[in-house]
Design an enzyme around this catalytic site. Structure first.
Site, short mmCIF file in Angstrom:
data_model
loop_
_atom_site.label_atom_id
_atom_site.label_comp_id
_atom_site.label_asym_id
_atom_site.label_seq_id
_atom_site.Cartn_x
_atom_site.Cartn_y
_atom_site.Cartn_z
N ASP A 90 -0.30 10.15 15.41
CA ASP A 90 -1.10 9.89 14.22
C ASP A 90 -1.89 8.59 14.37
O ASP A 90 -1.88 7.74 13.50
CB ASP A 90 -0.19 9.84 12.97
CG ASP A 90 -0.97 10.12 11.69
OD1 ASP A 90 -2.15 10.55 11.80
OD2 ASP A 90 -0.42 9.92 10.60
N GLY A 133 0.83 -1.19 0.00
CA GLY A 133 0.00 0.00 0.00
C GLY A 133 0.86 1.23 0.00
O GLY A 133 2.08 1.16 0.21
N1 LIG Z 1 3.95 -3.65 8.94
C1 LIG Z 1 3.06 -3.78 7.98
N2 LIG Z 1 2.61 -5.01 7.63
C2 LIG Z 1 1.70 -5.13 6.64
N3 LIG Z 1 1.22 -4.13 5.92
C3 LIG Z 1 1.61 -2.89 6.22
C4 LIG Z 1 2.58 -2.65 7.23
N4 LIG Z 1 2.81 -1.34 7.29
C5 LIG Z 1 2.03 -0.77 6.35
N5 LIG Z 1 1.30 -1.69 5.71
C6 LIG Z 1 0.37 -1.47 4.59
O1 LIG Z 1 0.81 -0.38 3.84
C7 LIG Z 1 -0.20 0.62 3.75
C8 LIG Z 1 0.41 1.97 3.85
O2 LIG Z 1 1.05 2.12 5.10
P1 LIG Z 1 1.31 3.51 5.75
O3 LIG Z 1 2.35 4.21 4.96
O4 LIG Z 1 1.61 3.26 7.17
O5 LIG Z 1 -0.08 4.21 5.56
P2 LIG Z 1 -0.52 5.59 6.16
O6 LIG Z 1 0.62 6.52 6.03
O7 LIG Z 1 -1.69 5.95 5.31
O8 LIG Z 1 -0.86 5.26 7.55
C9 LIG Z 1 -1.11 0.31 4.91
O9 LIG Z 1 -2.40 0.68 4.59
C10 LIG Z 1 -1.00 -1.17 5.11
O10 LIG Z 1 -1.93 -1.85 4.30
#
Ligand SMILES: Nc1ncnc2c1ncn2[C@@H]1O[C@H](COP(=O)(O)OP(=O)(O)O)[C@@H](O)[C@H]1O
Ligand SMILES: *[C@@H]1O[C@H](CO)[C@@H](O)[C@H](O)[C@H]1NC(C)=O
Ligand SMILES: *[C@@H]1O[C@H](CO)[C@@H](O)[C@H](O)[C@H]1NC(C)=O
Ligand SMILES: *[C@@H]1O[C@H](CO)[C@@H](O)[C@H](O)[C@H]1NC(C)=O
Ligand SMILES: *[C@@H]1O[C@H](CO)[C@@H](O)[C@H](O)[C@H]1NC(C)=O
Ligand SMILES: *[C@@H]1O[C@H](CO)[C@@H](O)[C@H](O)[C@H]1NC(C)=O
Ligand SMILES: *[C@@H]1O[C@H](CO)[C@@H](O)[C@H](O)[C@H]1NC(C)=O
Length: 669
Positions: free
Chosen positions: A468, A350
């Protein structure tokens, strides 16, 4: 009888040193009695080897006895005839070295004679002097312009000197077949030479042919030349050769000679074999194979180096001295690259506010990881930032996503987290999700997040403010436990220090009014965000949603429901009937409690945990003095949409990225 002949021969040899008949034949030189000097040797299998690889040396091989060529000193030279088989094996296939000569000379020694082109017969001073009395047939494989050589592959007749009386390119005219055929003297193949002198016609004939072809009727050279002034009464016959800087091996395989008659035919079947062709192959390998091989290896080396340099560039990292302290948390970019299969799109989990997140498997430990690539240009504050995140990396809690480490590259920071197989919570909540969580799962997640946040605020050596908290930053592990993620953002506050910051971090709807106003994050602002989060989970709605062109503020709406006396109406309709009313009510009320404008009116996370675990009973909200005016959004008190730089997290991730990244990376507490 035999004995008598042997006796007679030995008597003859002893009493008459001059070989009166001048007739001998060598079909190979095994046990031959030749007079050798210089490099000349007889090999074990009977070859007369005139030269070896020693440079600038001469060699001579003579029939040991002098031969009578004239009856008296002023008489005519008798006819004579000789034939020999030779082979020249060059050290380098294309390069000729000085050749050799068949020579008739008044003596067997040539003191002061020079090697190389002088064939071991002459030197600069006596070359061409009539007092030499030397007759020679040269088999020359070098072209020497000073000596007027016609080419580097010729036969010539030399009298008293090196400038040939007559010469011709090597070759032959086969009997009954028209046309001249060239022969390469340095081919390594055996060839036969005939030298005939007609004492009455005063003509010399020199004939060349490949061995086994037979004597051509047409000689190669046939000058009329009277040898009488040249020859003395008795002369020695033999071969001379010399080496220069480039060396050929000259072999004589057989030889016969006769004065006053035709030299006897050589029995070609009896001639010794030339050394194995292996030697020649080796030299081909050395001369043509070796450069090829070198070129090959060189190009491989160049390719390997180019590859290595590219690879080094590709996997280049930024590593500063101060980072040595954090080496335990440092990942190699190469490992991350391999783990995520080159950060390919299929591994993309993501994209969030800070950058893309990739799934990966560490090559050595086979553990699953999530790698967040944060682009940044600024070096400022990086040290403090790394110190903070590695410090957080030591933090272990079942409701916190473990930060395993980091890696830095030019313009890029990579954060490595534990992989959360069930992704982020938000995708289970809004917009008719494919998968939704039932109440007990949701309640567990809310409790988990409360525990995690409480630990961050009070349970650890430092106060950690997350800044956040929101559904998209809560990740679900394999057991669907809620875990707080996205620690790249969080800032640390030591106990007791005055928390202050100059930059705003957070997401609209989760942002406490005083936080928006002063840009100061505190534990209370986290509590506010937690309130918004728990309402979000219970109601399945975003904190601020646009419904039928109207902005619906979640807190406001939940408050209205409570105000009407039916707080349960606010719950997520997706829950159906499968929920525990008391728990839903508790979460909604707690959500309202945390969402109050007044920071001091909000509970601490420790208390929130106690309420959720049932260790503390939440009093009726009305008795806590909660009223509509206590909420920020109802009257938009202290909060103006146009006044903040933060649009909803979902629609404008980019501007959020830069401002948040600035906040994190530029330091300033
Ligand atoms: N440790 C993790 N394990 C699995 N998926 C993750 C992890 N960290 C982030 N993700 C995935 O990546 C996406 C983007 O993460 P992130 O950058 O933290 O989003 P945001 O900045 O919108 O909070 C999340 O929505 C999640 O699906
Ligand atoms: C070889 O020839 C030389 C000269 O004629 C002679 O002195 C010598 O005895 C000969 N040797 C043999 C082994 O025949
Ligand atoms: C060449 O021949 C000479 C004389 O026989 C010998 O002394 C020398 O060792 C030989 N050199 C090589 C390299 O065989
Ligand atoms: C040598 O000369 C004599 C006369 O002087 C002659 O009889 C004899 O045949 C000659 N020998 C040869 C081999 O020509
Ligand atoms: C040349 O050769 C002759 C005869 O072999 C010798 O007497 C003379 O010394 C040589 N000269 C030089 C310069 O070597
Ligand atoms: C030839 O050699 C002789 C004796 O070595 C010498 O006296 C004479 O001068 C030489 N002639 C020439 C032209 O060099
Ligand atoms: C033989 O060699 C000469 C040069 O040495 C060349 O001109 C001629 O064409 C060659 N002949 C053949 C048949 O190869």
């Amino acid at each position: 009888m035999l004995f008598a002949i042997a006796l007679a021969v030995s008597l003859l040899a002893n009493t008459a040193p001059t070989h009166e008949t001048g007739d001998f034949t060598y079909n190979g030189f095994r046990s031959a009695n030749l007079s050798l000097d210089g490099l000349a040797v007889l090999t074990a299998n009977g070859l007369l080897k005139l030269t070896n690889v020693t440079k600038q040396k001469v060699s001579h091989a003579f029939y040991p006895d002098p031969i009578r060529f004239k009856n008296s000193s002023d008489g005519a030279v008798h006819s004579f005839s000789t034939t020999f088989v030779f082979a020249i094996v060059p050290e380098f296939p294309a390069l000729g070295a000085p050749g050799f000569t068949f020579v008739i000379a008044p003596h067997r020694e040539f003191p002061g004679a020079r090697p190389g082109n002088f064939f071991g017969l002459f030197n600069e001073t006596n070359d061409g002097n009539a007092t030499n009395h030397i007759f020679a047939v040269e088999v020359d494989t070098l072209q020497n312009a000073e000596l007027y050589d016609i080419n580097d592959n010729h036969l010539g007749i030399d009298v008293n000197g090196l400038v040939s009386v007559n010469s011709s390119p090597a070759g032959y005219t086969e009997n009954d077949i028209q046309g001249f055929r060239n022969l390469s003297l340095i081919s390594g193949k055996a060839m036969q030479v005939w030298v005939d002198y007609d004492g009455t016609q005063k003509q010399i004939r020199v004939t060349l042919a490949p061995v086994n072809v037979g004597k051509p009727n047409t000689p190669l050279l046939s000058p009329s030349f009277d040898l009488s002034p040249i020859f003395k009464e008795t002369m020695y016959v033999g071969f001379s050769s010399a080496t220069g800087t480039i060396i050929s091996s000259h072999y004589i395989l057989g030889w016969s000679f006769k004065v006053n008659g035709q030299a006897r035919r050589l029995d070609l079947s009896q001639l010794p074999r030339l050394p194995r062709v292996k030697k020649k192959q080796k030299s081909i390998l050395l001369t043509t194979g070796l450069p090829f091989l070198c070129l090959f290896f060189l190009s491989i080396l160049v390719f390997a180096m180019a590859y290595a340099i590219r690879k080094q560039r590709k996997f280049a990292e930024v590593l500063e001295d101060w980072e040595r302290d954090y080496s335990a948390h440092r990942f190699k970019y190469k490992d991350l690259y391999v783990a995520t299969k080159g950060f390919r799109d299929q591994e993309l989990l993501g994209a969030g506010g800070f950058g893309r997140v990739y799934r990966g498997v560490l090559p050595t430990s086979r553990t699953e990881i999530a790698v967040k690539r944060v682009s940044h240009e600024s070096r400022q504050g990086m040290r403090q930032f790394i110190a903070e995140i590695t410090s957080i990396g030591r933090l272990r809690h079942r409701n916190i996503v473990t930060l395993l480490g980091y890696c830095r590259r030019k313009g890029e920071l990579l954060l490595v987290y534990d992989y959360m197989p069930n992704g982020s919570l938000d995708k289970y909540l809004y917009n008719q999700p494919k998968l939704t969580l039932n109440w007990s799962q949701r309640f567990r997640v809310i409790k988990g997040v409360a525990h995690g946040l409480s630990y961050l605020h009070e349970g650890w050596e430092q106060v950690v403010i997350h800044r956040d908290i929101k559904a998209s930053n809560i990740l679900l592990d394999s057991e669907l436990n809620g875990r707080i993620g996205d620690f790249g953002l969080a800032r640390l506050y030591d106990h007791g220090t005055d928390p202050q910051t100059t930059h705003l971090v957070g997401t609209l709807g989760y942002l406490a009014p005083e936080h928006a106003r002063t840009a100061k994050a505190t534990t209370s602002t986290d509590v506010f965000a937690f309130g918004a989060f728990s309402l979000e989970v219970a109601c399945g709605r975003r904190p601020i949603e646009t419904r039928e062109e109207e902005e619906v503020v979640l807190v406001d709406w939940v408050f209205s429901c409570w105000d009407k006396g039916d707080i349960l109406e606010a719950r997520d309709p997706n829950l159906g009937t499968d929920f525990v009313a008391k728990e839903v009510e508790l979460v909604l009320q707690l959500g309202l409690l945390c969402s109050q404008s007044q920071p001091t009116a909000r509970p601490h996370m420790r208390q929130v945990v106690q309420y959720l675990e049932g260790d503390l009973v939440l009093e009726e909200l009305s008795s806590l003095g909660i009223s509509r005016s206590g909420f920020p959004f109802a009257f938009h008190e202290g909060f103006s949409r146009s006044g903040t730089a933060y649009p909803s997290s979902a629609d404008n991730a980019f501007s959020q990225t830069s401002s948040v990244a600035n906040g994190v990376l530029s330091g300033g507490r």
